[in-house]
Scaffold this motif. Structure first.
Motif, PDB file in Angstrom:
ATOM      1  N   THR A 186      -0.213  -6.066  -2.256  1.00 58.42           N
ATOM      2  CA  THR A 186       0.917  -6.340  -2.037  1.00 58.42           C
ATOM      3  C   THR A 186       1.578  -6.362  -1.057  1.00 58.42           C
TER       4      THR A 186
ATOM      5  N   PHE B 227       3.660  -8.333  -9.537  1.00 59.47           N
ATOM      6  CA  PHE B 227       2.463  -6.303  -9.420  1.00 59.47           C
ATOM      7  C   PHE B 227       3.220  -5.993 -10.283  1.00 59.47           C
TER       8      PHE B 227
ATOM      9  N   LYS C 194       3.146  -1.265  -1.190  1.00 56.49           N
ATOM     10  CA  LYS C 194       3.057  -0.229  -2.258  1.00 56.49           C
ATOM     11  C   LYS C 194       1.409   0.077  -1.529  1.00 56.49           C
TER      12      LYS C 194
ATOM     13  N   SER D  69       6.898  -4.676  -0.837  1.00 55.37           N
ATOM     14  CA  SER D  69       5.636  -4.955   0.218  1.00 55.37           C
ATOM     15  C   SER D  69       4.616  -4.371   0.526  1.00 55.37           C
TER      16      SER D  69
ATOM     17  N   ARG E 184      -1.483  -5.331  -9.636  1.00 54.28           N
ATOM     18  CA  ARG E 184      -1.752  -6.640 -10.520  1.00 54.28           C
ATOM     19  C   ARG E 184      -1.820  -6.295 -12.001  1.00 54.28           C
TER      20      ARG E 184
ATOM     21  N   LEU F 212       6.753 -10.727  -5.778  1.00 55.60           N
ATOM     22  CA  LEU F 212       6.025  -9.654  -5.541  1.00 55.60           C
ATOM     23  C   LEU F 212       6.175  -8.867  -7.568  1.00 55.60           C
TER      24      LEU F 212
ATOM     25  N   GLY G 113       2.733  -1.518  -7.885  1.00 53.43           N
ATOM     26  CA  GLY G 113       1.927  -2.213  -7.016  1.00 53.43           C
ATOM     27  C   GLY G 113       0.249  -2.904  -7.114  1.00 53.43           C
TER      28      GLY G 113
END
Length: 126
Positions: A50, A118, A46, A44, A124, A114, A122
């Motif tokens: 995120t 991702f 990154k 989370s 997408r 996540l 990180g």
């Protein structure tokens, strides 16, 4: 009777906290990535995307889980008031244990979401 009320209130703490932070993160999650406040895991944290995704996902999950646990805790605790002695205490301890377990397990679906959205850096996924 005072102990019963104390135990009842203690059983509401985790669901109320989950509801509070679920609503708070949905509207005003932590603006900046930090190591003190918010949903903090290596994934989370990154990057900003995120970070925001994790808080949005976690907020929805915690509102649902918090509401379910609050409702169940009220019902089970109310029923436990009718019991006497150690049985009531054991039920109250089980409620808190289950709530704590649910709180910890709630990390797994957020991390799964996540990783689904991702890559390990990180970025997408599309």
């Amino acid at each position: 009777m005072g102990l019963n009320i104390f135990l009842f209130v203690c059983n509401l703490i985790i669901p109320v906290i989950m509801l509070f932070f679920g609503v708070k993160f949905r509207k005003h999650g932590p603006e900046n990535i930090n190591g003190i406040y918010g949903y903090r895991t290596s994934m989370s944290m990154k990057n900003k995307e995120t970070w925001e995704f994790a808080h949005e996902y976690c907020s929805k999950l915690w509102v649902k889980l918090g509401f379910i646990m609050l409702t169940m805790s009220i019902i089970v605790s109310a029923l436990a008031f009718t019991l006497v002695g150690d049985v009531q205490g054991i039920i109250e301890i089980l409620i808190v244990t289950i709530q704590t377990t649910v709180l910890i397990i709630s990390i797994f679906p957020v991390e799964k979401a996540l990783k689904k959205n991702f890559d390990e850096h990180g970025n997408r996924r599309y």
